[in-house]
Design a protein around this motif. Structure first.
Motif, PDB file in Angstrom:
ATOM      1  N   ASP A  59       0.711  -1.123   0.029  1.00  0.00           N
ATOM      2  CA  ASP A  59       0.031  -0.137  -0.052  1.00  0.00           C
ATOM      3  C   ASP A  59       0.864   1.193   0.019  1.00  0.00           C
ATOM      4  O   ASP A  59       0.629   2.006  -0.583  1.00  0.00           O
ATOM      5  N   ALA A  60       1.902   1.157   0.810  1.00  0.00           N
ATOM      6  CA  ALA A  60       3.056   2.307   0.662  1.00  0.00           C
ATOM      7  C   ALA A  60       3.448   2.693  -0.541  1.00  0.00           C
ATOM      8  O   ALA A  60       3.546   3.940  -0.906  1.00  0.00           O
ATOM      9  N   ASP A  61       3.555   1.526  -1.232  1.00  0.00           N
ATOM     10  CA  ASP A  61       4.307   1.839  -2.652  1.00  0.00           C
ATOM     11  C   ASP A  61       3.429   2.806  -3.617  1.00  0.00           C
ATOM     12  O   ASP A  61       3.481   3.150  -4.594  1.00  0.00           O
ATOM     13  N   LEU A  62       2.127   2.430  -3.360  1.00  0.00           N
ATOM     14  CA  LEU A  62       0.880   3.178  -4.262  1.00  0.00           C
ATOM     15  C   LEU A  62       0.459   4.245  -3.302  1.00  0.00           C
ATOM     16  O   LEU A  62      -0.591   4.898  -4.050  1.00  0.00           O
ATOM     17  N   ALA A  63       0.844   4.782  -2.242  1.00  0.00           N
ATOM     18  CA  ALA A  63       0.327   6.091  -1.658  1.00  0.00           C
ATOM     19  C   ALA A  63       0.347   7.297  -2.614  1.00  0.00           C
ATOM     20  O   ALA A  63      -0.686   7.952  -2.479  1.00  0.00           O
ATOM     21  N   VAL A  64       1.638   7.533  -2.979  1.00  0.00           N
ATOM     22  CA  VAL A  64       1.747   8.797  -3.985  1.00  0.00           C
ATOM     23  C   VAL A  64       0.965   8.249  -5.321  1.00  0.00           C
ATOM     24  O   VAL A  64       1.671   7.603  -5.872  1.00  0.00           O
ATOM     25  N   HIS A  65       0.107   9.223  -5.614  1.00  0.00           N
ATOM     26  CA  HIS A  65      -0.357   9.020  -7.014  1.00  0.00           C
ATOM     27  C   HIS A  65      -1.138  10.116  -7.464  1.00  0.00           C
ATOM     28  O   HIS A  65      -1.601  10.818  -6.622  1.00  0.00           O
ATOM     29  N   VAL A  66      -1.366  10.319  -8.930  1.00  0.00           N
ATOM     30  CA  VAL A  66      -2.095  11.215  -9.262  1.00  0.00           C
ATOM     31  C   VAL A  66      -3.596  11.186  -8.888  1.00  0.00           C
ATOM     32  O   VAL A  66      -4.072  10.028  -9.245  1.00  0.00           O
ATOM     33  N   THR A  67      -4.091  12.031  -8.429  1.00  0.00           N
ATOM     34  CA  THR A  67      -5.669  11.880  -7.760  1.00  0.00           C
ATOM     35  C   THR A  67      -6.274  12.752  -8.691  1.00  0.00           C
ATOM     36  O   THR A  67      -7.499  12.199  -8.850  1.00  0.00           O
ATOM     37  N   VAL A  75      -2.537  19.616  -1.345  1.00  0.00           N
ATOM     38  CA  VAL A  75      -2.825  19.225  -2.842  1.00  0.00           C
ATOM     39  C   VAL A  75      -1.481  20.143  -3.507  1.00  0.00           C
ATOM     40  O   VAL A  75      -1.326  20.998  -3.449  1.00  0.00           O
ATOM     41  N   ALA A  76      -0.791  19.271  -4.145  1.00  0.00           N
ATOM     42  CA  ALA A  76       0.283  19.657  -4.854  1.00  0.00           C
ATOM     43  C   ALA A  76       0.138  19.447  -6.368  1.00  0.00           C
ATOM     44  O   ALA A  76      -0.396  18.425  -6.869  1.00  0.00           O
ATOM     45  N   ARG A  77       0.287  20.482  -7.269  1.00  0.00           N
ATOM     46  CA  ARG A  77       0.425  20.455  -8.929  1.00  0.00           C
ATOM     47  C   ARG A  77       1.452  20.450  -9.578  1.00  0.00           C
ATOM     48  O   ARG A  77       2.179  21.220  -9.170  1.00  0.00           O
ATOM     49  N   ARG A  78       1.545  19.692 -10.443  1.00  0.00           N
ATOM     50  CA  ARG A  78       2.542  19.498 -11.340  1.00  0.00           C
ATOM     51  C   ARG A  78       2.211  19.823 -12.902  1.00  0.00           C
ATOM     52  O   ARG A  78       1.131  19.299 -13.140  1.00  0.00           O
ATOM     53  N   GLU A  79       2.961  20.575 -13.466  1.00  0.00           N
ATOM     54  CA  GLU A  79       2.588  20.794 -14.857  1.00  0.00           C
ATOM     55  C   GLU A  79       3.196  19.757 -15.911  1.00  0.00           C
ATOM     56  O   GLU A  79       4.014  19.074 -15.796  1.00  0.00           O
ATOM     57  N   THR A  80       2.255  19.432 -16.577  1.00  0.00           N
ATOM     58  CA  THR A  80       2.511  18.488 -17.833  1.00  0.00           C
ATOM     59  C   THR A  80       2.306  19.170 -19.039  1.00  0.00           C
ATOM     60  O   THR A  80       1.797  20.500 -19.066  1.00  0.00           O
ATOM     61  N   PRO A  81       2.835  18.769 -20.201  1.00  0.00           N
ATOM     62  CA  PRO A  81       2.417  19.334 -21.530  1.00  0.00           C
ATOM     63  C   PRO A  81       0.815  19.620 -21.805  1.00  0.00           C
ATOM     64  O   PRO A  81       0.452  20.618 -22.321  1.00  0.00           O
ATOM     65  N   ALA A  82       0.144  18.635 -21.181  1.00  0.00           N
ATOM     66  CA  ALA A  82      -1.462  18.960 -21.347  1.00  0.00           C
ATOM     67  C   ALA A  82      -2.132  19.573 -20.298  1.00  0.00           C
ATOM     68  O   ALA A  82      -3.064  20.250 -20.689  1.00  0.00           O
ATOM     69  N   GLY A  83      -1.502  19.968 -19.123  1.00  0.00           N
ATOM     70  CA  GLY A  83      -2.113  20.780 -18.119  1.00  0.00           C
ATOM     71  C   GLY A  83      -1.699  20.499 -16.696  1.00  0.00           C
ATOM     72  O   GLY A  83      -0.363  20.427 -16.587  1.00  0.00           O
ATOM     73  N   TRP A  84      -2.226  20.195 -15.949  1.00  0.00           N
ATOM     74  CA  TRP A  84      -1.679  19.806 -14.486  1.00  0.00           C
ATOM     75  C   TRP A  84      -2.177  18.409 -14.092  1.00  0.00           C
ATOM     76  O   TRP A  84      -3.222  18.069 -14.317  1.00  0.00           O
ATOM     77  N   GLU A  85      -1.122  17.929 -13.170  1.00  0.00           N
ATOM     78  CA  GLU A  85      -1.444  16.640 -12.495  1.00  0.00           C
ATOM     79  C   GLU A  85      -1.688  17.109 -10.893  1.00  0.00           C
ATOM     80  O   GLU A  85      -0.602  17.714 -10.603  1.00  0.00           O
ATOM     81  N   LEU A  86      -2.593  16.536 -10.227  1.00  0.00           N
ATOM     82  CA  LEU A  86      -2.743  16.846  -8.902  1.00  0.00           C
ATOM     83  C   LEU A  86      -2.282  15.650  -7.897  1.00  0.00           C
ATOM     84  O   LEU A  86      -2.934  14.489  -8.299  1.00  0.00           O
TER      85      LEU A  86
END
Ligand SMILES: Cc1cc2nc3c(=O)[nH]c(=O)nc-3n(C[C@H](O)[C@H](O)[C@H](O)COP(=O)(O)OP(=O)(O)OC[C@H]3O[C@@H](n4cnc5c(N)ncnc54)[C@H](O)[C@@H]3O)c2cc1C
Ligand SMILES: Nc1ncnc2c1ncn2[C@@H]1O[C@H](COP(=O)(O)O)[C@@H](O)[C@H]1O
Lengths: 329, 256
Positions: free
Chosen positions: A185-193, B159-170
């Protein structure tokens, strides 16, 4: 014989992206030095990864590793780091090589932290040995460092746009090897939400054929009107130096240089820009540079191909007027 | 929220880099010093988050005694506390740097309570290793996101945002967390005169870390080979407009 050189391959659309092909060119040489097989880990969801494997033909890649299992997606940076660490351990990798892109550096640093191994970012060349001798970029490529990398597994990223990707030769497409990894689970904790699309206005700086850049010499945010006019006549885009973004004359998204964008237009027109190395690393890939500057001794004169000496606020509008005059003639 | 920012002292090189005679380092005799713009923005972001939501701020650097200057610069715009891990000024590789910073964070947290957020620059200006923040996060067992251009703190999360060529990843991260930021996340303020005076008087916590290198060792520096070109001066003042448009036509970037 040494364990394989694992190369992390990212996709641009359905095919390996350019930085990954450059990385494979570097990794093939490294594998040759070590007498090791060259293997690719396709950092993509399994269906796409399998489909992209054929695109690795002609690059001497013996195996294309397709990673699946445990809810892993490309939105999980630590999940991928864990997966790569497992693949490297199972296959006894002698090296793990990625592209020195934003994603590549992030991923390899996560792998390195996990394995507690050193990692060298933005490498240009390697002489492999018990300890390997590297040349890597500092200051975004304005300075080179020769260094030793002493580690049981060599972890490094390859500086983009420095090693041209070799054309494919007659070597066969790699065998596809499916690997299932176990993730916690820890490996998957950081992810694009979630994601947000960005609205696009006009020609982007990285795609534009002509970029008109402004520096401190432009004097104010209003002063950029002259540059905007010239750029629009040429179908180009306006960028600037850090001085103009720090002053709030332009948004940071317009900044060219070490901590901004790297551009590669056909022509870069540098107006009122002195040519600090941190700016130049962002525009040196331009085919031609024209400097407009009051100071004939400015460092930009050692970088530009052409120059006009004088006040940009007199010269730039005169150039725009001349373009319009010839168009209506 | 309690926030720590890590910054690195680097020479402010201008038009060109000059190396020492033995090629071991940049000749800094005639240079000022600064931190990466990414780190300047990290400092500003810490101050803004604390101004908006309360909490404490601290800045930490590993470097020579003179790096006190960069700590005071950060305090001049509002950082409250400063920690100097003093070295002899030689190069520390990213593993050694991360180990010393991790130890210092543990000691700080034992004494003053936990940091909810630890900010790094995306990459150091000089060595550009792209890794110290990730290593520290891994050692502390905290989530980390790099390349961040926007932060929105919430209750027990950020909440952290990262820029990508298409927009933002949150990324929604539970606190405590580690974030590496990029220039553009904010526009740093200029220090005020009272801010500078206050910063000059502040205490700096000093300690001498043990150096535990990690397998990457500098041999020498050299300048990349570039063809030194001298620009061809095609004209002076507005009278050069005709020559410029001729050039644009020759390069095929203007159509009539
Ligand atoms: C770690 C680090 C990262 C950095 N990253 C970046 C980066 O990403 N991008 C970047 O640009 N900088 C970056 N910098 C800053 C960089 O070092 C310089 O400070 C900056 O590029 C200088 O901007 P400039 O050329 O606009 O200003 P200046 O150096 O002040 O030059 C102004 C020029 O305008 C000319 N001029 C003045 N008036 C006129 C006029 N009326 N007409 C024509 N010419 C005129 C002057 O002769 C001079 O050459 C970074 C610095 C550091 C330390
Ligand atoms: N000597 C140092 N002291 C404090 N922070 C550092 C030091 N070196 C690196 N860092 C931090 O780690 C980030 C990434 O550094 P690097 O991995 O070298 O690119 C930098 O932007 C700083 O925030």
């Amino acid at each position: 014989m040494s364990g394989p050189v694992l190369t992390l391959v990212a996709l641009g659309g359905a095919a390996p992206d350019r930085a990954s092909l450059e990385t494979l060119t570097f990794a093939r040489d490294l594998a040759g030095q070590l007498g090791a097989p060259l293997e690719a880990v396709v950092v993509a969801d399994p269906t796409e990864a399998r489909a992209a494997a054929a695109g690795l033909a002609g690059r001497d890649v013996s195996s294309a590793i397709v990673v699946g299992g445990g809810g892993l997606t490309t939105d999980h940076p630590d999940g991928w780091a864990a997966a790569i660490a497992q693949v490297a351990a199972e296959r006894g990798a002698a090296a793990i090589v990625g592209a020195g892109t934003e994603r590549g550096n992030d991923l390899l640093a996560r792998v390195a932290a996990r394995l507690d191994l050193p990692m060298a970012a933005n490498v240009l060349s390697i002489q492999a040995g018990d300890r390997s001798q590297l040349v890597r970029q500092r200051w975004a490529g304005s300075l080179l460092e020769e260094c030793w990398l002493d580690a049981p597994v060599r972890l490094l990223t390859v500086a983009p746009n420095t090693i041209p990707a070799a054309a494919p030769d007659g070597s066969a497409a790699p065998a596809v090897v499916d690997v299932v990894v176990t993730l916690s689970d820890a490996d998957l904790a950081v992810h694009v939400t979630s994601r947000e699309a960005r609205e696009h206005a006009g020609v982007s700086l990285t795609d534009a054929k002509v970029v008109v850049g402004g520096g401190r010499g432009v004097g104010s945010s209003e002063g950029f009107a002259d540059l905007e006019e010239l750029a629009s006549l040429l179908g180009g885009a306006v960028g600037g130096s850090r001085v103009v973004t720090s002053a709030g004359w332009r948004p940071h998204a317009d900044q060219i240089g070490q901590t901004g964008l790297r551009i590669a237009p056909d022509l870069y027109i540098a107006c009122g820009i002195s040519g600090a190395i941190q700016h130049i690393v962002g525009c040196k890939a331009a085919k031609h540079i024209l400097a407009i500057n009051t100071d004939e001794e400015s460092p930009i004169m050692g970088v530009a191909d052409y120059a006009v000496i004088g006040d940009l606020h007199a010269i730039v509008p005169a150039v725009s007027a001349e373009i319009r005059r010839r168009r209506s003639a | 929220m309690n926030i720590l920012v890590c910054v690195k002292r680097v020479p402010a090189t201008g038009g060109r880099i000059v190396l020492t005679a033995d090629g071991s380092d940049i000749d800094t005799r005639f240079l000022g010093f600064t931190v990466s713009p990414h780190e300047e923005c990290a400092v500003e972001e810490a101050v803004r988050i604390a101004e908006a939501g309360g909490g404490s701020t601290a800045v930490l650097t590993l470097g020579p005694a003179a790096a006190e200057e960069q700590l005071r610069d950060a305090m001049a715009i509002g950082i409250e506390r400063a920690v100097l891990l003093e070295t002899d000024g030689s190069d520390w590789d990213p593993v050694a740097t991360a180990r010393a910073i991790t130890d210092a964070i543990r000691a700080q947290e034992a004494a003053n309570g936990p940091f909810d957020l630890i900010l790094f620059g995306n990459e150091s200006a000089d060595s550009g290793g792209f890794q110290v923040g990730i290593r520290v996060a891994a050692a502390l067992g905290r989530p980390v996101v790099t390349g961040v251009k926007s932060l929105q703190p919430g209750d027990g999360r950020i909440v952290a945002r990262r820029e990508t060529p298409a927009g933002w990843e949150l990324f929604e991260l539970p606190l405590p967390a580690v974030v590496s930021v990029k220039e553009g996340i904010n526009l740093p303020r200029y220090p005020s005169v009272p801010g500078r005076l206050r910063a000059r008087k502040k205490e700096i916590e000093r300690s001498t870390p043990e150096r535990r290198p990690g397998g990457l060792e500098k041999i020498a520096l050299r300048l990349p080979q570039t063809e030194a070109t001298a620009a061809e001066v095609i004209g002076r003042g507005p009278d050069a407009a005709g020559a410029v448009v001729d050039l644009l036509a020759k390069l095929g970037v203007v159509d009539r």
